[in-house]
Design an enzyme around this catalytic site. Structure first.
Site, PDB file in Angstrom:
ATOM      1  N   SER A   1      -1.913  -9.290   4.947  1.00 39.17           N
ATOM      2  CA  SER A   1      -1.422 -10.569   5.489  1.00 39.17           C
ATOM      3  C   SER A   1      -1.934 -10.830   6.904  1.00 39.17           C
ATOM      4  O   SER A   1      -2.014 -11.978   7.332  1.00 39.17           O
ATOM      5  CB  SER A   1       0.099 -10.574   5.491  1.00 39.17           C
ATOM      6  OG  SER A   1       0.573  -9.513   6.304  1.00 39.17           O
TER       7      SER A   1
ATOM      8  N   HIS B   1       3.471 -10.150  12.493  1.00 41.38           N
ATOM      9  CA  HIS B   1       2.574 -11.300  12.333  1.00 41.38           C
ATOM     10  C   HIS B   1       2.533 -12.126  13.614  1.00 41.38           C
ATOM     11  O   HIS B   1       3.366 -11.955  14.497  1.00 41.38           O
ATOM     12  CB  HIS B   1       3.045 -12.138  11.132  1.00 41.38           C
ATOM     13  CG  HIS B   1       3.016 -11.357   9.850  1.00 41.38           C
ATOM     14  ND1 HIS B   1       4.138 -10.771   9.302  1.00 41.38           N
ATOM     15  CD2 HIS B   1       1.987 -11.026   9.051  1.00 41.38           C
ATOM     16  CE1 HIS B   1       3.785 -10.125   8.187  1.00 41.38           C
ATOM     17  NE2 HIS B   1       2.490 -10.248   8.022  1.00 41.38           N
TER      18      HIS B   1
ATOM     19  N   ASP C   1      10.205 -10.879  13.285  1.00 41.03           N
ATOM     20  CA  ASP C   1       8.945 -10.372  12.737  1.00 41.03           C
ATOM     21  C   ASP C   1       8.021 -10.069  13.918  1.00 41.03           C
ATOM     22  O   ASP C   1       7.521 -10.978  14.581  1.00 41.03           O
ATOM     23  CB  ASP C   1       8.344 -11.431  11.812  1.00 41.03           C
ATOM     24  CG  ASP C   1       6.981 -11.029  11.245  1.00 41.03           C
ATOM     25  OD1 ASP C   1       6.356 -10.080  11.762  1.00 41.03           O
ATOM     26  OD2 ASP C   1       6.524 -11.679  10.287  1.00 41.03           O
TER      27      ASP C   1
END
Ligand SMILES: *[C@@H]1O[C@H](CO)[C@@H](O)[C@H](O)[C@H]1NC(C)=O
Ligand SMILES: *[C@@H]1O[C@H](CO)[C@@H](O)[C@H](O)[C@H]1NC(C)=O
Ligand SMILES: *[C@@H]1O[C@H](CO)[C@@H](O)[C@H](O)[C@H]1NC(C)=O
Ligand SMILES: *[C@@H]1O[C@H](CO)[C@@H](O)[C@H](O)[C@H]1NC(C)=O
Ligand SMILES: *[C@@H]1O[C@H](CO)[C@@H](O)[C@H](O)[C@H]1NC(C)=O
Length: 443
Positions: free
Chosen positions: A175, A422, A419
Protein backbone atom coordinates in the site's frame (compact mmCIF):
# COMPACT_ATOMS: atom_id res chain seq x y z
CA UNK A 1 29.07 32.42 2.28
CA UNK A 2 26.92 30.08 0.33
CA UNK A 3 27.91 28.02 -2.66
CA UNK A 4 25.48 28.12 -5.52
CA UNK A 5 24.00 24.68 -5.75
CA UNK A 6 24.97 22.63 -8.70
CA UNK A 7 22.01 22.17 -11.06
CA UNK A 8 21.61 18.80 -12.60
CA UNK A 9 22.11 18.84 -16.30
CA UNK A 10 20.33 16.88 -18.97
CA UNK A 11 22.98 14.47 -19.98
CA UNK A 12 23.14 11.21 -21.77
CA UNK A 13 23.08 8.38 -19.35
CA UNK A 14 26.05 6.13 -19.51
CA UNK A 15 26.88 3.93 -16.62
CA UNK A 16 25.33 2.97 -13.39
CA UNK A 17 27.11 3.05 -10.14
CA UNK A 18 25.98 0.96 -7.27
CA UNK A 19 24.65 2.32 -4.00
CA UNK A 20 27.03 3.74 -1.50
CA UNK A 21 28.08 1.76 1.49
CA UNK A 22 26.27 1.51 4.72
CA UNK A 23 26.90 2.66 8.22
CA UNK A 24 25.86 0.17 10.82
CA UNK A 25 25.31 1.43 14.30
CA UNK A 26 24.18 -0.90 17.04
CA UNK A 27 22.84 0.96 20.04
CA UNK A 28 21.29 -1.42 22.54
CA UNK A 29 17.52 -1.80 22.49
CA UNK A 30 15.54 -2.87 25.50
CA UNK A 31 13.35 -5.96 25.21
CA UNK A 32 10.38 -3.84 26.31
CA UNK A 33 10.91 -1.35 23.52
CA UNK A 34 11.34 -4.14 21.04
CA UNK A 35 8.17 -5.82 22.22
CA UNK A 36 6.17 -2.62 22.00
CA UNK A 37 7.57 -1.91 18.58
CA UNK A 38 6.58 -5.32 17.32
CA UNK A 39 3.14 -5.03 18.87
CA UNK A 40 2.66 -1.83 16.93
CA UNK A 41 3.86 -3.43 13.74
CA UNK A 42 1.27 -6.16 14.12
CA UNK A 43 -1.39 -3.55 14.79
CA UNK A 44 -0.13 -1.72 11.76
CA UNK A 45 -0.49 -4.68 9.49
CA UNK A 46 -4.19 -4.71 10.28
CA UNK A 47 -4.49 -1.28 8.78
CA UNK A 48 -3.51 -2.68 5.45
CA UNK A 49 -6.72 -4.61 5.06
CA UNK A 50 -8.53 -1.42 4.21
CA UNK A 51 -6.31 -0.53 1.38
CA UNK A 52 -8.14 -1.50 -1.70
CA UNK A 53 -11.74 -1.43 -0.64
CA UNK A 54 -12.21 2.06 -1.88
CA UNK A 55 -10.97 1.45 -5.37
CA UNK A 56 -14.20 0.22 -6.82
CA UNK A 57 -13.07 -0.30 -10.35
CA UNK A 58 -15.03 -2.20 -12.92
CA UNK A 59 -13.71 -5.70 -13.01
CA UNK A 60 -13.22 -6.27 -16.67
CA UNK A 61 -11.59 -9.29 -18.06
CA UNK A 62 -8.06 -8.21 -18.59
CA UNK A 63 -5.85 -9.01 -21.51
CA UNK A 64 -2.41 -8.43 -20.20
CA UNK A 65 -0.83 -9.35 -23.46
CA UNK A 66 -2.55 -6.63 -25.49
CA UNK A 67 0.41 -4.42 -24.89
CA UNK A 68 3.52 -4.84 -26.90
CA UNK A 69 6.52 -5.10 -24.62
CA UNK A 70 8.84 -3.29 -26.98
CA UNK A 71 8.95 0.41 -26.28
CA UNK A 72 8.82 2.66 -29.29
CA UNK A 73 11.45 5.28 -29.92
CA UNK A 74 11.05 8.54 -28.11
CA UNK A 75 8.70 11.13 -29.46
CA UNK A 76 10.22 14.16 -31.12
CA UNK A 77 9.35 16.42 -28.21
CA UNK A 78 11.35 14.39 -25.79
CA UNK A 79 14.11 13.69 -28.21
CA UNK A 80 15.12 17.25 -28.66
CA UNK A 81 15.75 17.57 -24.94
CA UNK A 82 17.48 14.33 -24.57
CA UNK A 83 19.99 12.52 -25.22
CA UNK A 84 21.64 11.29 -28.31
CA UNK A 85 20.75 8.68 -30.87
CA UNK A 86 18.83 5.65 -29.88
CA UNK A 87 19.46 5.86 -26.14
CA UNK A 88 16.31 5.91 -24.08
CA UNK A 89 16.16 8.72 -21.60
CA UNK A 90 15.80 6.12 -18.98
CA UNK A 91 18.43 3.64 -19.94
CA UNK A 92 21.43 3.29 -17.81
CA UNK A 93 22.68 6.28 -15.97
CA UNK A 94 25.73 8.07 -14.86
CA UNK A 95 25.53 9.22 -11.28
CA UNK A 96 26.34 12.73 -10.31
CA UNK A 97 28.93 11.23 -8.05
CA UNK A 98 29.34 14.27 -5.89
CA UNK A 99 25.63 14.54 -5.23
CA UNK A 100 23.69 12.06 -3.13
CA UNK A 101 20.19 13.44 -3.65
CA UNK A 102 18.92 11.46 -0.66
CA UNK A 103 21.18 13.33 1.73
CA UNK A 104 19.74 16.73 2.44
CA UNK A 105 17.21 18.70 4.45
CA UNK A 106 13.63 19.89 4.24
CA UNK A 107 13.09 23.51 3.19
CA UNK A 108 9.86 25.47 3.68
CA UNK A 109 8.58 26.22 0.18
CA UNK A 110 4.94 27.35 0.11
CA UNK A 111 5.46 28.96 -3.31
CA UNK A 112 6.07 25.75 -5.28
CA UNK A 113 4.48 23.15 -3.01
CA UNK A 114 2.21 21.29 -2.89
CA UNK A 115 2.52 20.28 -6.54
CA UNK A 116 -1.26 19.74 -6.83
CA UNK A 117 -4.33 20.25 -4.67
CA UNK A 118 -5.95 17.40 -2.79
CA UNK A 119 -9.39 18.43 -4.07
CA UNK A 120 -8.18 18.49 -7.68
CA UNK A 121 -6.93 14.91 -7.81
CA UNK A 122 -9.90 12.52 -7.86
CA UNK A 123 -7.65 9.43 -7.77
CA UNK A 124 -6.49 9.74 -4.16
CA UNK A 125 -8.08 6.96 -2.15
CA UNK A 126 -10.04 8.14 0.92
CA UNK A 127 -7.38 6.66 3.22
CA UNK A 128 -5.03 9.43 2.12
CA UNK A 129 -7.25 12.52 1.72
CA UNK A 130 -6.40 14.09 5.03
CA UNK A 131 -7.93 17.52 4.44
CA UNK A 132 -11.24 16.02 3.39
CA UNK A 133 -11.20 14.04 6.61
CA UNK A 134 -10.74 17.03 8.82
CA UNK A 135 -7.01 17.48 9.28
CA UNK A 136 -6.81 20.98 10.78
CA UNK A 137 -3.29 21.92 9.57
CA UNK A 138 -1.70 21.95 6.12
CA UNK A 139 1.94 22.65 6.90
CA UNK A 140 2.96 19.11 5.90
CA UNK A 141 2.20 20.01 2.25
CA UNK A 142 4.67 22.87 1.88
CA UNK A 143 8.07 21.27 2.23
CA UNK A 144 10.65 20.76 -0.49
CA UNK A 145 13.57 18.34 -0.25
CA UNK A 146 16.92 20.08 -0.68
CA UNK A 147 19.90 17.78 -1.24
CA UNK A 148 23.10 19.06 0.35
CA UNK A 149 25.24 18.87 -2.77
CA UNK A 150 22.92 19.89 -5.62
CA UNK A 151 19.34 20.93 -6.34
CA UNK A 152 16.60 18.66 -7.58
CA UNK A 153 15.23 19.49 -11.02
CA UNK A 154 11.62 20.68 -10.86
CA UNK A 155 9.13 17.97 -11.64
CA UNK A 156 8.13 18.48 -15.29
CA UNK A 157 4.84 16.69 -15.84
CA UNK A 158 4.84 17.24 -19.58
CA UNK A 159 8.33 15.81 -19.96
CA UNK A 160 7.30 12.84 -17.85
CA UNK A 161 4.19 12.22 -19.96
CA UNK A 162 6.11 12.58 -23.22
CA UNK A 163 8.55 10.03 -21.93
CA UNK A 164 5.72 7.65 -21.10
CA UNK A 165 4.23 7.96 -24.59
CA UNK A 166 3.55 4.45 -25.94
CA UNK A 167 4.90 2.99 -22.73
CA UNK A 168 3.91 1.29 -19.50
CA UNK A 169 5.07 2.33 -16.07
CA UNK A 170 4.26 -0.01 -13.22
CA UNK A 171 4.53 0.19 -9.44
CA UNK A 172 4.68 -3.23 -7.76
CA UNK A 173 4.42 -3.79 -4.02
CA UNK A 174 2.29 -2.86 -1.02
CA UNK A 175 0.00 0.00 0.00
CA UNK A 176 2.92 2.37 0.45
CA UNK A 177 3.92 1.83 -3.14
CA UNK A 178 0.31 2.41 -4.08
CA UNK A 179 0.56 5.78 -2.36
CA UNK A 180 3.55 6.63 -4.52
CA UNK A 181 1.66 5.39 -7.57
CA UNK A 182 -1.33 7.61 -6.83
CA UNK A 183 1.00 10.52 -6.23
CA UNK A 184 2.50 9.99 -9.69
CA UNK A 185 -0.97 9.91 -11.27
CA UNK A 186 -1.90 13.11 -9.42
CA UNK A 187 1.29 14.80 -10.61
CA UNK A 188 0.42 14.04 -14.24
CA UNK A 189 -3.34 13.84 -14.66
CA UNK A 190 -4.12 17.55 -14.91
CA UNK A 191 -2.36 17.67 -18.29
CA UNK A 192 -4.76 15.08 -19.70
CA UNK A 193 -8.31 16.07 -20.69
CA UNK A 194 -11.11 14.30 -18.80
CA UNK A 195 -12.26 12.27 -21.77
CA UNK A 196 -8.75 10.91 -22.40
CA UNK A 197 -8.00 9.37 -19.03
CA UNK A 198 -9.36 6.59 -16.87
CA UNK A 199 -8.48 4.47 -13.87
CA UNK A 200 -9.70 0.92 -13.58
CA UNK A 201 -8.97 -1.98 -11.25
CA UNK A 202 -8.70 -5.58 -12.37
CA UNK A 203 -8.03 -7.76 -9.32
CA UNK A 204 -4.45 -7.07 -8.26
CA UNK A 205 -3.84 -4.56 -11.02
CA UNK A 206 -4.96 -0.94 -11.17
CA UNK A 207 -4.41 0.83 -14.47
CA UNK A 208 -4.43 4.56 -15.12
CA UNK A 209 -4.60 5.19 -18.86
CA UNK A 210 -3.62 8.39 -20.62
CA UNK A 211 -5.30 7.66 -23.95
CA UNK A 212 -3.86 10.55 -25.92
CA UNK A 213 -0.36 9.40 -24.94
CA UNK A 214 -1.10 5.68 -25.33
CA UNK A 215 0.51 5.38 -21.91
CA UNK A 216 -0.42 3.51 -18.77
CA UNK A 217 0.68 3.97 -15.19
CA UNK A 218 -0.16 0.84 -13.24
CA UNK A 219 -0.10 -0.54 -9.74
CA UNK A 220 0.21 -4.26 -9.02
CA UNK A 221 -0.53 -5.52 -5.50
CA UNK A 222 2.17 -7.96 -4.34
CA UNK A 223 3.14 -7.00 -0.78
CA UNK A 224 5.96 -9.58 -0.66
CA UNK A 225 6.66 -9.60 -4.43
CA UNK A 226 6.65 -13.39 -4.06
CA UNK A 227 3.46 -15.45 -3.81
CA UNK A 228 1.96 -15.26 -0.33
CA UNK A 229 -1.24 -15.75 1.60
CA UNK A 230 -1.76 -11.95 1.55
CA UNK A 231 -2.06 -11.62 -2.21
CA UNK A 232 -5.76 -10.90 -2.36
CA UNK A 233 -5.93 -7.28 -3.34
CA UNK A 234 -8.85 -6.57 -0.99
CA UNK A 235 -8.92 -9.21 1.74
CA UNK A 236 -5.41 -9.52 3.10
CA UNK A 237 -5.65 -9.10 6.84
CA UNK A 238 -3.45 -12.06 7.54
CA UNK A 239 -1.66 -12.21 10.86
CA UNK A 240 0.11 -15.50 10.14
CA UNK A 241 1.93 -14.60 6.98
CA UNK A 242 3.39 -17.25 4.70
CA UNK A 243 5.52 -16.61 1.63
CA UNK A 244 6.26 -19.27 -0.95
CA UNK A 245 9.90 -19.75 -1.84
CA UNK A 246 10.91 -19.33 -5.46
CA UNK A 247 7.48 -18.12 -6.51
CA UNK A 248 8.22 -14.68 -7.91
CA UNK A 249 6.97 -15.49 -11.40
CA UNK A 250 3.49 -16.07 -9.97
CA UNK A 251 3.17 -12.28 -9.99
CA UNK A 252 6.14 -11.50 -12.20
CA UNK A 253 4.46 -12.80 -15.31
CA UNK A 254 2.22 -9.74 -15.08
CA UNK A 255 5.16 -7.34 -15.00
CA UNK A 256 6.87 -8.50 -18.17
CA UNK A 257 7.25 -5.91 -20.88
CA UNK A 258 6.82 -2.80 -18.75
CA UNK A 259 9.22 0.04 -19.53
CA UNK A 260 9.62 1.55 -16.08
CA UNK A 261 9.07 -0.58 -12.99
CA UNK A 262 9.14 0.60 -9.38
CA UNK A 263 9.29 -2.08 -6.69
CA UNK A 264 8.86 -1.82 -2.95
CA UNK A 265 8.44 -4.33 -0.14
CA UNK A 266 9.34 -3.99 3.51
CA UNK A 267 6.73 -3.61 6.22
CA UNK A 268 4.95 -6.88 5.60
CA UNK A 269 8.17 -8.76 6.35
CA UNK A 270 8.35 -7.32 9.85
CA UNK A 271 6.94 -9.92 12.21
CA UNK A 272 7.56 -10.64 15.84
CA UNK A 273 8.17 -14.34 15.27
CA UNK A 274 10.25 -16.22 12.77
CA UNK A 275 9.13 -15.84 9.22
CA UNK A 276 7.27 -18.72 7.56
CA UNK A 277 8.53 -19.83 4.17
CA UNK A 278 6.55 -22.40 2.24
CA UNK A 279 8.44 -24.97 0.19
CA UNK A 280 6.17 -26.56 -2.38
CA UNK A 281 2.71 -25.23 -3.13
CA UNK A 282 -0.15 -23.59 -1.23
CA UNK A 283 -2.29 -26.46 -2.54
CA UNK A 284 -0.21 -29.21 -0.96
CA UNK A 285 -2.16 -31.16 1.60
CA UNK A 286 0.76 -31.29 3.98
CA UNK A 287 2.47 -27.94 3.75
CA UNK A 288 6.22 -27.91 4.16
CA UNK A 289 6.95 -24.75 6.10
CA UNK A 290 10.39 -23.68 7.20
CA UNK A 291 10.76 -20.87 9.72
CA UNK A 292 13.62 -18.48 9.11
CA UNK A 293 14.61 -15.11 10.50
CA UNK A 294 13.10 -12.01 8.96
CA UNK A 295 16.53 -11.02 7.65
CA UNK A 296 17.01 -14.36 5.91
CA UNK A 297 13.51 -14.22 4.47
CA UNK A 298 14.07 -10.70 3.17
CA UNK A 299 17.43 -11.61 1.65
CA UNK A 300 15.89 -14.64 -0.05
CA UNK A 301 13.22 -12.37 -1.56
CA UNK A 302 15.76 -9.78 -2.75
CA UNK A 303 17.77 -12.48 -4.48
CA UNK A 304 14.64 -13.86 -6.16
CA UNK A 305 13.76 -10.38 -7.34
CA UNK A 306 17.24 -9.77 -8.75
CA UNK A 307 17.25 -13.10 -10.55
CA UNK A 308 13.82 -12.42 -11.99
CA UNK A 309 14.87 -8.98 -13.21
CA UNK A 310 17.99 -10.38 -14.82
CA UNK A 311 16.07 -13.09 -16.60
CA UNK A 312 13.09 -11.03 -17.68
CA UNK A 313 14.16 -7.45 -18.26
CA UNK A 314 16.41 -5.82 -20.79
CA UNK A 315 18.62 -3.20 -19.19
CA UNK A 316 18.76 -1.36 -22.52
CA UNK A 317 15.00 -0.93 -22.55
CA UNK A 318 13.74 -0.97 -19.01
CA UNK A 319 14.40 1.23 -16.02
CA UNK A 320 14.11 -0.55 -12.70
CA UNK A 321 13.63 1.32 -9.44
CA UNK A 322 13.41 0.00 -5.90
CA UNK A 323 11.91 2.26 -3.26
CA UNK A 324 13.47 1.74 0.14
CA UNK A 325 11.81 1.27 3.51
CA UNK A 326 8.98 3.62 4.32
CA UNK A 327 9.37 4.38 8.02
CA UNK A 328 6.57 4.42 10.58
CA UNK A 329 6.05 6.74 13.57
CA UNK A 330 4.25 4.46 15.98
CA UNK A 331 6.07 5.39 19.17
CA UNK A 332 6.78 8.98 20.06
CA UNK A 333 9.25 7.80 22.69
CA UNK A 334 11.62 7.08 19.81
CA UNK A 335 11.94 10.79 19.08
CA UNK A 336 11.89 11.82 22.71
CA UNK A 337 8.16 12.52 22.95
CA UNK A 338 5.43 11.49 25.34
CA UNK A 339 5.87 7.79 26.26
CA UNK A 340 2.37 6.80 25.09
CA UNK A 341 2.13 9.04 22.07
CA UNK A 342 2.28 8.25 18.41
CA UNK A 343 2.06 10.36 15.26
CA UNK A 344 -1.32 11.83 16.26
CA UNK A 345 -1.22 15.63 16.64
CA UNK A 346 2.32 15.83 15.23
CA UNK A 347 2.60 18.86 13.00
CA UNK A 348 6.36 19.40 13.12
CA UNK A 349 9.03 17.20 11.68
CA UNK A 350 11.89 15.66 13.64
CA UNK A 351 14.78 18.09 13.71
CA UNK A 352 17.64 15.73 14.59
CA UNK A 353 19.47 15.12 11.28
CA UNK A 354 20.72 11.75 12.56
CA UNK A 355 17.33 10.49 13.70
CA UNK A 356 16.89 6.86 12.72
CA UNK A 357 14.09 5.56 14.98
CA UNK A 358 14.06 1.90 15.90
CA UNK A 359 16.89 -0.42 15.07
CA UNK A 360 15.11 -2.99 12.99
CA UNK A 361 15.61 -1.10 9.75
CA UNK A 362 19.39 -1.34 9.83
CA UNK A 363 19.70 -4.99 8.90
CA UNK A 364 17.25 -4.60 6.05
CA UNK A 365 19.13 -1.56 4.75
CA UNK A 366 22.33 -3.56 4.84
CA UNK A 367 20.73 -6.46 2.95
CA UNK A 368 19.40 -4.09 0.28
CA UNK A 369 22.84 -2.50 -0.07
CA UNK A 370 24.62 -5.87 -0.27
CA UNK A 371 22.27 -7.28 -2.88
CA UNK A 372 22.37 -4.19 -5.11
CA UNK A 373 26.13 -3.88 -4.84
CA UNK A 374 26.52 -7.42 -6.17
CA UNK A 375 24.03 -6.89 -8.97
CA UNK A 376 25.16 -6.37 -12.54
CA UNK A 377 21.70 -5.22 -13.62
CA UNK A 378 21.36 -1.48 -13.07
CA UNK A 379 18.74 -0.81 -10.41
CA UNK A 380 18.06 2.66 -9.13
CA UNK A 381 17.58 2.58 -5.39
CA UNK A 382 15.32 5.35 -4.09
CA UNK A 383 16.78 5.68 -0.62
CA UNK A 384 13.84 7.54 0.92
CA UNK A 385 14.08 6.12 4.44
CA UNK A 386 16.08 8.85 6.15
CA UNK A 387 14.28 11.79 4.55
CA UNK A 388 10.93 10.22 5.45
CA UNK A 389 12.01 9.45 9.00
CA UNK A 390 12.01 13.18 9.76
CA UNK A 391 8.38 13.45 8.65
CA UNK A 392 6.36 12.38 11.66
CA UNK A 393 4.03 15.22 10.63
CA UNK A 394 3.17 13.70 7.27
CA UNK A 395 1.12 10.61 8.20
CA UNK A 396 -2.61 10.30 7.71
CA UNK A 397 -3.09 9.81 11.46
CA UNK A 398 -6.85 9.93 12.22
CA UNK A 399 -7.68 11.99 9.13
CA UNK A 400 -8.76 9.25 6.78
CA UNK A 401 -11.84 7.23 5.97
CA UNK A 402 -12.57 4.89 8.88
CA UNK A 403 -14.00 1.61 7.61
CA UNK A 404 -15.26 0.41 10.93
CA UNK A 405 -17.24 2.61 13.34
CA UNK A 406 -15.04 3.95 16.12
CA UNK A 407 -15.63 2.70 19.62
CA UNK A 408 -16.16 5.18 22.48
CA UNK A 409 -12.71 4.16 23.81
CA UNK A 410 -11.10 5.04 20.48
CA UNK A 411 -12.91 8.35 20.27
CA UNK A 412 -11.68 9.17 23.75
CA UNK A 413 -8.10 8.35 22.73
CA UNK A 414 -7.50 9.31 19.08
CA UNK A 415 -3.87 8.31 19.30
CA UNK A 416 -4.97 4.69 19.64
CA UNK A 417 -6.31 4.48 16.11
CA UNK A 418 -4.03 6.93 14.30
CA UNK A 419 -2.46 5.52 11.12
CA UNK A 420 1.24 6.27 11.48
CA UNK A 421 2.25 4.22 8.45
CA UNK A 422 0.58 5.79 5.43
CA UNK A 423 1.11 9.36 4.22
CA UNK A 424 -1.31 12.16 3.32
CA UNK A 425 -1.49 13.20 -0.33
CA UNK A 426 -0.39 15.67 -1.50
CA UNK A 427 2.60 15.30 0.76
CA UNK A 428 5.75 13.34 1.38
CA UNK A 429 5.28 10.78 -1.40
CA UNK A 430 5.27 13.53 -4.05
CA UNK A 431 8.87 14.11 -3.00
CA UNK A 432 9.65 10.43 -3.59
CA UNK A 433 8.39 10.97 -7.13
CA UNK A 434 10.41 14.14 -7.54
CA UNK A 435 13.42 12.00 -6.63
CA UNK A 436 12.31 9.28 -9.04
CA UNK A 437 11.97 11.95 -11.73
CA UNK A 438 15.45 13.25 -11.01
CA UNK A 439 16.90 9.74 -11.23
CA UNK A 440 14.99 8.98 -14.42
CA UNK A 441 16.39 11.92 -16.32
CA UNK A 442 19.46 13.03 -14.42
CA UNK A 443 20.76 9.91 -12.77
C1 LIG B 1 20.56 4.95 2.43
O1 LIG B 1 20.78 6.13 3.14
C2 LIG B 1 21.26 5.92 4.47
C3 LIG B 1 21.39 7.26 5.13
O2 LIG B 1 20.22 7.90 5.11
C4 LIG B 1 22.58 5.23 4.44
O3 LIG B 1 23.00 4.97 5.74
C5 LIG B 1 22.44 3.93 3.69
O4 LIG B 1 23.69 3.33 3.54
C6 LIG B 1 21.85 4.14 2.32
N1 LIG B 1 21.57 2.83 1.77
C7 LIG B 1 22.07 2.39 0.63
C8 LIG B 1 21.77 0.97 0.28
O5 LIG B 1 22.70 3.09 -0.13
C1 LIG C 1 0.81 1.85 -27.56
O1 LIG C 1 1.74 1.47 -26.55
C2 LIG C 1 2.11 0.11 -26.59
C3 LIG C 1 3.09 -0.14 -25.46
O2 LIG C 1 2.55 0.20 -24.21
C4 LIG C 1 2.75 -0.22 -27.92
O3 LIG C 1 3.06 -1.57 -27.97
C5 LIG C 1 1.82 0.14 -29.05
O4 LIG C 1 2.48 -0.07 -30.28
C6 LIG C 1 1.43 1.59 -28.93
N1 LIG C 1 0.46 1.91 -29.97
C7 LIG C 1 0.70 2.83 -30.89
C8 LIG C 1 -0.42 3.10 -31.85
O5 LIG C 1 1.74 3.46 -30.95
C1 LIG D 1 9.11 20.54 -19.60
O1 LIG D 1 9.34 19.61 -20.62
C2 LIG D 1 8.89 20.04 -21.90
C3 LIG D 1 9.16 18.91 -22.85
O2 LIG D 1 8.22 17.94 -22.74
C4 LIG D 1 9.59 21.31 -22.32
O3 LIG D 1 9.09 21.76 -23.55
C5 LIG D 1 9.41 22.38 -21.26
O4 LIG D 1 10.20 23.49 -21.57
C6 LIG D 1 9.82 21.84 -19.89
N1 LIG D 1 9.46 22.83 -18.89
C7 LIG D 1 10.33 23.31 -18.04
C8 LIG D 1 9.82 24.32 -17.08
O5 LIG D 1 11.50 22.95 -18.04
C1 LIG E 1 22.72 -3.20 -24.52
O1 LIG E 1 23.28 -2.37 -25.52
C2 LIG E 1 24.69 -2.49 -25.63
C3 LIG E 1 25.18 -1.44 -26.61
O2 LIG E 1 24.26 -1.26 -27.65
C4 LIG E 1 25.03 -3.90 -26.07
O3 LIG E 1 26.43 -4.04 -26.18
C5 LIG E 1 24.51 -4.87 -25.03
O4 LIG E 1 24.72 -6.20 -25.45
C6 LIG E 1 23.03 -4.67 -24.82
N1 LIG E 1 22.62 -5.48 -23.70
C7 LIG E 1 21.61 -6.32 -23.76
C8 LIG E 1 21.33 -7.10 -22.53
O5 LIG E 1 20.95 -6.47 -24.78
C1 LIG F 1 -1.58 18.78 20.33
O1 LIG F 1 -0.31 19.39 20.48
C2 LIG F 1 -0.35 20.69 21.04
C3 LIG F 1 1.08 21.20 21.11
O2 LIG F 1 1.76 20.95 19.96
C4 LIG F 1 -0.97 20.66 22.42
O3 LIG F 1 -1.07 21.98 22.91
C5 LIG F 1 -2.34 20.03 22.33
O4 LIG F 1 -2.86 19.88 23.63
C6 LIG F 1 -2.25 18.67 21.67
N1 LIG F 1 -3.60 18.16 21.49
C7 LIG F 1 -3.93 16.94 21.82
C8 LIG F 1 -5.37 16.59 21.62
O5 LIG F 1 -3.13 16.12 22.25
Amino acid sequence: MHNPKKRMKLEPLRSFSSPTSILIRKPPISPYLLFTFLAFIIFAIFLYGEDLRCIIGQHHHLHLDHINPNPLPLSAATEKHQIHDTKLPFSVGEEEKECDVFSGRWVWDPVNHPLYKESECPYIQPQLTCQEHGRPDRDYQFWRWQPHACSLPSFNASLMLETLRNKRMMFVGDSLNRGQYVSMVCLLHSLIPDNAKSMETFGSLTVFTAKNYNATIEFYWAPFLLESNADDAVIHRISDRIVRKGSINKHGKHWKGVDIIVFNTYLWWMTDADFKILHGSFNDEVKQIVEVSTDDAYRMMMKSMMRWIKENMDPNKTRVFFTGMSPTHQMSIEWGGNPNGRCYNQTKMIADPNYWGSDSKKNIMKIIGDVFRESKFPITFLNITQLSLYRKDAHTSIYKKQWNPLTPEQIANPSSYADCIHWCLPGLQDTWNELLFSKLFFP
